[in-house]
Enzyme design. Structure first.
Site, PDB file in Angstrom:
ATOM      1  N   ASP A 249       0.827  -1.202   0.000  1.00 33.20           N
ATOM      2  CA  ASP A 249       0.000   0.000   0.000  1.00 33.20           C
ATOM      3  C   ASP A 249       0.868   1.262   0.000  1.00 33.20           C
ATOM      4  O   ASP A 249       1.841   1.349   0.757  1.00 33.20           O
ATOM      5  CB  ASP A 249      -0.874   0.050   1.253  1.00 33.20           C
ATOM      6  N   HIS A 251      -1.135   4.450  -0.646  1.00 35.40           N
ATOM      7  CA  HIS A 251      -2.211   5.311  -0.139  1.00 35.40           C
ATOM      8  C   HIS A 251      -1.974   6.815  -0.329  1.00 35.40           C
ATOM      9  O   HIS A 251      -2.039   7.591   0.620  1.00 35.40           O
ATOM     10  CB  HIS A 251      -2.444   5.014   1.340  1.00 35.40           C
ATOM     11  N   ASP A 278      -4.099  -0.447  -3.370  1.00 41.87           N
ATOM     12  CA  ASP A 278      -4.266   0.659  -2.423  1.00 41.87           C
ATOM     13  C   ASP A 278      -3.234   1.760  -2.660  1.00 41.87           C
ATOM     14  O   ASP A 278      -2.550   2.204  -1.733  1.00 41.87           O
ATOM     15  CB  ASP A 278      -4.199   0.167  -0.971  1.00 41.87           C
ATOM     16  N   ASP A 281      -6.493   6.900  -1.933  1.00 44.48           N
ATOM     17  CA  ASP A 281      -7.221   7.079  -0.668  1.00 44.48           C
ATOM     18  C   ASP A 281      -6.264   7.356   0.488  1.00 44.48           C
ATOM     19  O   ASP A 281      -5.085   7.042   0.453  1.00 44.48           O
ATOM     20  CB  ASP A 281      -8.087   5.860  -0.323  1.00 44.48           C
ATOM     21  N   ARG A 282      -6.852   7.976   1.523  1.00 45.09           N
ATOM     22  CA  ARG A 282      -6.139   8.332   2.751  1.00 45.09           C
ATOM     23  C   ARG A 282      -5.192   9.508   2.546  1.00 45.09           C
ATOM     24  O   ARG A 282      -5.423  10.591   3.044  1.00 45.09           O
ATOM     25  CB  ARG A 282      -5.370   7.138   3.334  1.00 45.09           C
ATOM     26  N   ASN A 310      -8.424  -3.212  -2.244  1.00 36.76           N
ATOM     27  CA  ASN A 310      -9.808  -2.939  -1.851  1.00 36.76           C
ATOM     28  C   ASN A 310     -10.138  -1.449  -1.946  1.00 36.76           C
ATOM     29  O   ASN A 310     -11.312  -1.070  -2.037  1.00 36.76           O
ATOM     30  CB  ASN A 310     -10.078  -3.454  -0.436  1.00 36.76           C
ATOM     31  N   HIS A 311      -9.121  -0.572  -1.956  1.00 36.41           N
ATOM     32  CA  HIS A 311      -9.374   0.858  -2.092  1.00 36.41           C
ATOM     33  C   HIS A 311      -9.443   1.317  -3.551  1.00 36.41           C
ATOM     34  O   HIS A 311      -9.697   2.493  -3.793  1.00 36.41           O
ATOM     35  CB  HIS A 311      -8.327   1.675  -1.336  1.00 36.41           C
ATOM     36  N   HIS A 359      -3.565  -8.432  -3.084  1.00 39.81           N
ATOM     37  CA  HIS A 359      -3.644  -7.384  -2.065  1.00 39.81           C
ATOM     38  C   HIS A 359      -4.072  -7.905  -0.702  1.00 39.81           C
ATOM     39  O   HIS A 359      -3.456  -7.584   0.315  1.00 39.81           O
ATOM     40  CB  HIS A 359      -4.604  -6.284  -2.505  1.00 39.81           C
ATOM     41  N   ARG A 407     -12.266  -7.054  10.198  1.00 41.84           N
ATOM     42  CA  ARG A 407     -12.779  -5.940   9.417  1.00 41.84           C
ATOM     43  C   ARG A 407     -14.280  -6.067   9.177  1.00 41.84           C
ATOM     44  O   ARG A 407     -14.963  -5.072   8.943  1.00 41.84           O
ATOM     45  CB  ARG A 407     -12.090  -5.885   8.044  1.00 41.84           C
ATOM     46  N   HIS A 434      -2.227  -4.757   2.462  1.00 45.00           N
ATOM     47  CA  HIS A 434      -3.536  -4.569   3.090  1.00 45.00           C
ATOM     48  C   HIS A 434      -3.515  -4.200   4.567  1.00 45.00           C
ATOM     49  O   HIS A 434      -4.488  -3.678   5.083  1.00 45.00           O
ATOM     50  CB  HIS A 434      -4.348  -5.856   2.878  1.00 45.00           C
TER      51      HIS A 434
END
Length: 513
Positions: A249, A251, A278, A281-282, A310-311, A359, A407, A434
């Site tokens: 990730d 991000h 990923d 995002d963030r 997943n993002h 991921h 989660r 992840h």
């Protein structure tokens, strides 16, 4: 507990206060541990559970947060923070109707609460979109229009951003279909010099490239992604000087992505990168990260690959900031194009017939094979169950078999599941991402599964290292950062400075994760 001594009550309160201090320091793992100690001594106090729920919420373990909130509400039906946090937990679990019920409860008790009101608006938006999709009989929020494959460059010519742009120029070609209709675009003159200038003269100066350029980059990259299989097959066994580097990730941490290339080498003929999902995002430079990786894909199509995380999905992008960042820096249409390009991304890779890279985690159907994964039709938003979703969402745990996901999405899988999958498919290891790992990387499941995370000091708060795994047959380094494989180099790195812009700075979600 049947009877709790005064000493235990006092010690539990002490643990709770210590947990609160770690919340302030943004050390949510330690905070959760301390709230757990408080609960072990006194499980009758609602606030202990709602505080631990906050710590879980901050770590994206939404099911654990939900469980704690429900217990807090059971102990004290007037614990409004527990309702608010449970509402946010439901949002994280994509259960928007249930989230709405809790958020409405908060607003009845605290009319005008800005955070709850904004979260409720987000839930209502998702619910309306879901109703619309059902009404038109489609699971695709884009309807029938594919903006990447029907891009008409002429529609961007009136934009003032193009007239004012004084940065590096691109030569674009309008593609058409057999009916002479616009069918996307390709870039004819992309070069290392353009990428360097885009980074240094545009992005690092806080500017944007023209929307026409961004649209063409996305359309061209999408065309390349669509030509790739669902599970990539990469190899450097016959090229001993060739390195394949796996990044976890990132991000939207653009400055750390630049540092990866600066520290470990640029994408080139003998250095292939695989970014394992990923990448948006963030962080508040997700557009810059995505456009850079897409430009590199166009420039070096056989030396950089992007797995889907997943993002790279609509729901996550609407919650965690990428959609709002796209709208702020470019336009809603550009986000829609990115979203559709994410649907084209591969779901995993096999390297040297030894390593499976995805991921999230392994499928919960033990009969599912690598051959089955290769047959997944990936060109859609992730479903709510099945191998497609689990490749993006699932996590390992220390037990055996399968367990519930902390989660709330995907499943938890044990070391026996990893071992059995590898044996059946004649593989050596699983690489996945992840999850934050404080050391950047962690060898798990008896060394057969490796988690690599490449966003150091994640969200400017976690103080974790980033890591990268290089696949270098015969040139590895044993015992380096836990490494037990002579074909691997495992390196870590620290975060670098970036401008004082906080994570999710452009987000209008206000969900407080």
């Amino acid at each position: 507990m049947s009877s709790i001594s005064a000493a235990d009550k006092a010690k539990a309160l002490e643990y709770k206060d210590q947990g609160n201090e770690f919340i302030k320091r943004q050390d949510f793992t330690k905070a959760a541990e301390l709230y757990t100690k408080a609960i072990e001594l006194d499980d009758t106090i609602s606030i202990f559970f709602s505080n631990r729920a906050l710590a879980h919420l901050k770590q994206d373990t939404f099911q654990l947060s939900l469980n704690d909130c429900s217990k807090a509400i059971e102990l004290d039906s007037k614990n409004i923070k527990a309702y608010h946090r449970r509402g946010l937990s439901y949002v994280g679990l994509l259960e928007f109707k249930k989230a709405r019920n809790d958020l409405q409860m908060v607003l009845r008790s605290k009319p005008g609460d800005a955070a709850a009101d904004r979260a409720l608006q987000i839930c209502d938006k998702f619910i309306r979109e879901e109703r619309f999709k059902k009404a038109i009989g489609s699971d695709d929020s884009h309807g029938t229009v594919n903006y990447c494959q029907s891009l008409n460059l002429d529609t961007y010519d009136a934009n003032t951003d193009l007239a004012k742009y004084d940065g590096p120029k691109l030569e674009l070609e309008q593609l058409t279909n057999d009916k002479s209709e616009p069918a996307g675009a390709i870039i004819k003159n992309i070069s290392p010099e353009f990428v360097s200038a885009m980074v240094n003269d545009v992005f690092l100066k806080g500017k944007n490239i023209p929307r026409k350029y961004a649209a063409a980059i996305i359309s061209h990259a999408d065309r390349l992604f669509r030509q790739e299989p669902t599970i990539l097959e990469l190899s450097n066994v016959k090229s001993p000087a060739h390195t394949i580097s796996i990044c976890g990730d990132t991000h939207g941490q653009f400055y750390d992505v630049l540092n990866i290339f600066r520290k470990f080498g640029k994408v080139k003929e003998h250095h292939t990168y695989l970014f394992n999902g990923d990448f948006v995002d963030r962080g508040s430079w997700s557009c810059e990260v995505a456009l850079l990786l897409y430009c590199l894909k166009i420039l070096y199509p056989k030396n950089i690959y992007l797995n889907r995380g997943n993002h790279e999905s609509n729901n996550m992008n609407k919650i965690y900031g990428f959609e709002d960042e796209c709208k702020y820096k470019y336009s809603q249409r550009l986000f829609d194009m990115f979203s559709q390009s994410f649907e084209s991304l591969p779901l995993g890779a096999v390297i040297n017939d030894d390593y499976l890279v995805m991921h999230g985690g392994l499928p919960s159907d033990e009969n599912c094979t690598l051959a089955d994964l290769k047959k997944i039709n990936r060109f859609s938003q992730p479903p709510k169950e099945g191998a497609f979703m689990e490749l993006l969402w699932s996590d390992p745990f220390e037990g055996k078999g399968f367990g519930p996901s902390q989660r709330g999405l995907g499943s938890a899988f044990g070391s026996d599941i990893t071992e059995n999958f590898l044996r059946k498919n004649k593989l050596r290891k699983v690489f996945r991402s992840h999850e934050v790992r404080m050391g950047g990387v962690k060898f798990e499941h008896n060394g057969k599964l490796v988690t690599v995370f490449s966003a150091p000091n994640y969200c400017d708060s976690q103080n974790n290292l980033g890591a990268i795994i290089h696949i270098v047959p015969g040139r590895g380094k044993l015992n380096q950062n836990e490494n037990d494989d002579a074909d691997l180099l495992v390196e870590t790195f620290e975060a670098v400075e970036h401008p004082p812009i906080k994570p999710m700075a452009y987000s209008q979600g206000g969900l407080g994760f």
